[in-house]
Scaffold this active site. Sequence first.
Site, PDB file in Angstrom:
ATOM      1  N   TYR A  66       0.735  -1.185  -0.032  1.00  0.00           N
ATOM      2  CA  TYR A  66       0.039  -0.145  -0.031  1.00  0.00           C
ATOM      3  C   TYR A  66       0.926   1.297  -0.161  1.00  0.00           C
ATOM      4  CZ  TYR A  66      -4.382  -2.269  -0.171  1.00  0.00           C
ATOM      5  OH  TYR A  66      -5.663  -3.021  -0.763  1.00  0.00           O
ATOM      6  N   ASP A 103      -7.761   5.937  -5.962  1.00  0.00           N
ATOM      7  CA  ASP A 103      -7.016   7.080  -6.140  1.00  0.00           C
ATOM      8  C   ASP A 103      -7.956   8.314  -5.865  1.00  0.00           C
ATOM      9  OD1 ASP A 103      -7.933   7.801  -8.544  1.00  0.00           O
ATOM     10  OD2 ASP A 103      -6.675   6.238  -9.626  1.00  0.00           O
ATOM     11  N   HIS A 118     -15.118   1.530  -3.504  1.00  0.00           N
ATOM     12  CA  HIS A 118     -13.845   0.806  -2.977  1.00  0.00           C
ATOM     13  C   HIS A 118     -12.951   1.783  -1.981  1.00  0.00           C
ATOM     14  CE1 HIS A 118     -14.324  -2.459  -6.332  1.00  0.00           C
ATOM     15  NE2 HIS A 118     -15.401  -2.402  -5.811  1.00  0.00           N
ATOM     16  N   CYS A 126      -7.952   3.255  12.302  1.00  0.00           N
ATOM     17  CA  CYS A 126      -7.524   2.269  13.462  1.00  0.00           C
ATOM     18  C   CYS A 126      -8.264   1.204  13.069  1.00  0.00           C
ATOM     19  CB  CYS A 126      -7.412   3.156  14.410  1.00  0.00           C
ATOM     20  SG  CYS A 126      -6.961   1.992  15.986  1.00  0.00           S
ATOM     21  N   CYS A 129      -9.758   1.461  17.430  1.00  0.00           N
ATOM     22  CA  CYS A 129     -10.505   2.417  17.848  1.00  0.00           C
ATOM     23  C   CYS A 129     -11.075   3.531  16.588  1.00  0.00           C
ATOM     24  CB  CYS A 129      -9.813   3.381  18.750  1.00  0.00           C
ATOM     25  SG  CYS A 129      -8.529   4.619  18.061  1.00  0.00           S
TER      26      CYS A 129
HETATM   27  P1  OAD Z   1      -9.197  -4.192 -13.846  1.00  0.00           P
HETATM   28  O1  OAD Z   1      -7.544  -4.137 -13.769  1.00  0.00           O
HETATM   29  O2  OAD Z   1      -9.690  -5.440 -13.712  1.00  0.00           O
HETATM   30  O3  OAD Z   1      -9.311  -3.647 -15.327  1.00  0.00           O
HETATM   31  C1  OAD Z   1      -8.833  -2.704 -15.892  1.00  0.00           C
HETATM   32  C2  OAD Z   1      -9.548  -2.552 -17.406  1.00  0.00           C
HETATM   33  O4  OAD Z   1      -9.031  -1.228 -17.938  1.00  0.00           O
HETATM   34  C3  OAD Z   1      -9.386  -3.422 -18.480  1.00  0.00           C
HETATM   35  O5  OAD Z   1     -10.437  -3.951 -18.835  1.00  0.00           O
HETATM   36  C4  OAD Z   1      -8.329  -2.883 -19.462  1.00  0.00           C
HETATM   37  O6  OAD Z   1      -8.556  -3.519 -20.707  1.00  0.00           O
HETATM   38  C5  OAD Z   1      -9.006  -1.519 -19.188  1.00  0.00           C
HETATM   39  N1  OAD Z   1      -7.788  -0.608 -19.706  1.00  0.00           N
HETATM   40  C6  OAD Z   1      -6.543  -0.575 -19.374  1.00  0.00           C
HETATM   41  N2  OAD Z   1      -5.977   0.441 -19.771  1.00  0.00           N
HETATM   42  C7  OAD Z   1      -6.916   1.324 -20.495  1.00  0.00           C
HETATM   43  C8  OAD Z   1      -6.836   2.794 -21.170  1.00  0.00           C
HETATM   44  N3  OAD Z   1      -5.917   3.493 -21.377  1.00  0.00           N
HETATM   45  N4  OAD Z   1      -8.168   3.259 -21.445  1.00  0.00           N
HETATM   46  C9  OAD Z   1      -9.268   2.173 -21.355  1.00  0.00           C
HETATM   47  N5  OAD Z   1      -9.305   1.253 -20.731  1.00  0.00           N
HETATM   48  C10 OAD Z   1      -8.251   0.641 -20.260  1.00  0.00           C
HETATM   49  O7  OAD Z   1      -9.516  -3.055 -13.022  1.00  0.00           O
HETATM   50  P2  OAD Z   1     -11.038  -2.914 -12.551  1.00  0.00           P
HETATM   51  O8  OAD Z   1     -12.073  -3.441 -13.271  1.00  0.00           O
HETATM   52  O9  OAD Z   1     -11.210  -1.343 -11.844  1.00  0.00           O
HETATM   53  O10 OAD Z   1     -11.149  -3.983  -6.267  1.00  0.00           O
HETATM   54  O11 OAD Z   1     -10.986  -3.829 -11.346  1.00  0.00           O
HETATM   55  C11 OAD Z   1     -11.960  -3.945 -10.274  1.00  0.00           C
HETATM   56  C12 OAD Z   1     -11.530  -4.037  -8.813  1.00  0.00           C
HETATM   57  O12 OAD Z   1     -10.839  -5.000  -8.784  1.00  0.00           O
HETATM   58  C13 OAD Z   1     -10.666  -2.801  -8.572  1.00  0.00           C
HETATM   59  O13 OAD Z   1     -11.413  -1.892  -7.951  1.00  0.00           O
HETATM   60  C14 OAD Z   1      -9.883  -3.602  -7.200  1.00  0.00           C
HETATM   61  C15 OAD Z   1      -9.698  -5.140  -7.817  1.00  0.00           C
HETATM   62  O14 OAD Z   1      -9.705  -6.083  -7.212  1.00  0.00           O
HETATM   63  C16 OAD Z   1     -10.569  -3.745  -4.918  1.00  0.00           C
HETATM   64  O15 OAD Z   1      -9.423  -3.501  -4.554  1.00  0.00           O
HETATM   65  C17 OAD Z   1     -11.589  -3.748  -4.015  1.00  0.00           C
HETATM   66 ZN    ZN Z   2      -6.720   3.426  17.606  1.00  0.00          ZN
END
Ligand code: OAD
Ligand code: ZN
Length: 246
Positions: A66, A103, A118, A126, A129
């Site tokens: 992170y 972000d 998310h 924490c 607490c």
């Molecule tokens: P992914 O990494 O699963 O998908 C990213 C998508 O962006 C893919 O379909 C790519 O094809 C597309 N992509 C990449 N570059 C691009 C660009 N320049 N323009 C347009 N499209 C582009 O990411 P998410 O779908 O956001 O959750 O993932 C969903 C969740 O999975 C995240 O929020 C995270 C992860 O687990 C948690 O952490 C709870």
């Molecule tokens: Zn604390």
Amino acid sequence: MEEIHRVAKLLYVSKYVIALTGAGISAESGIPTFRGKNGLWRKYRPEELATFQAFIRNPKLVWEWYAWRISMVLNAKPNPAHKALSKMEQMGILKAIITQNVDNLHERAGSKNIVKLHGDILKVRCIGCRYEKKLNEPPTEIPPRCPECGSLLRPGVVWFGEPIPPQALRETQIHMEKADTIIVIGTSGVVYPAAAIPYIIRERGGKVIEINISQTAITPITDYSLQGKAGEILPLIVKALEKLGY
Ligand code: OAD
Ligand code: ZN
């Protein structure tokens, strides 16, 4: 090009447009996506990092990951895709962004109505607490501890197996009920409940526009699927809207 104009016309006649964004919209800002060839999950297994159990088992490892992502977010800048969405909100077309991203690039691009499904990587809280704080630099002590009670601080994000923050869920519900068009940008559409949003809008007779460099799980239900980079396509849509009189 033809298709961009058709999409702009659809947005022009829509009454309530919302956007669903994923990691792909921040890719052109230099933040790696989760899946795909340069995806974050390629190097790490999610169950090793993005669960509460993993955090308790190895807080140092999880926090190192992170801290790296936090510094990436702090060093990144909004790209033309974030800016185009902000512009569309100013035009009065886009009513809300529902984002899976943790972000802060939508707000830094000037967007106002943002629902963070998310959580927020720059907020820590924490586990023992109610202490929370906003970060403007990565924590220096890894893992960071609560100044009030000494327990571990955790990133303010939603991990696998954890619920979506109730307020974000309520706001999403309200926007979904009003939306007649959704633009789905840079998400693979495989993580629920976010991935269900375009399906629900579609079922209610709404339109689905997708912008992605590849096909996704959502592509089969789209009315328009624009293949390409979000940072190139979204500004073209804004230009086409300006031609229509915005
Ligand atoms: P992914 O990494 O699963 O998908 C990213 C998508 O962006 C893919 O379909 C790519 O094809 C597309 N992509 C990449 N570059 C691009 C660009 N320049 N323009 C347009 N499209 C582009 O990411 P998410 O779908 O956001 O959750 O993932 C969903 C969740 O999975 C995240 O929020 C995270 C992860 O687990 C948690 O952490 C709870
Ligand atoms: Zn604390």
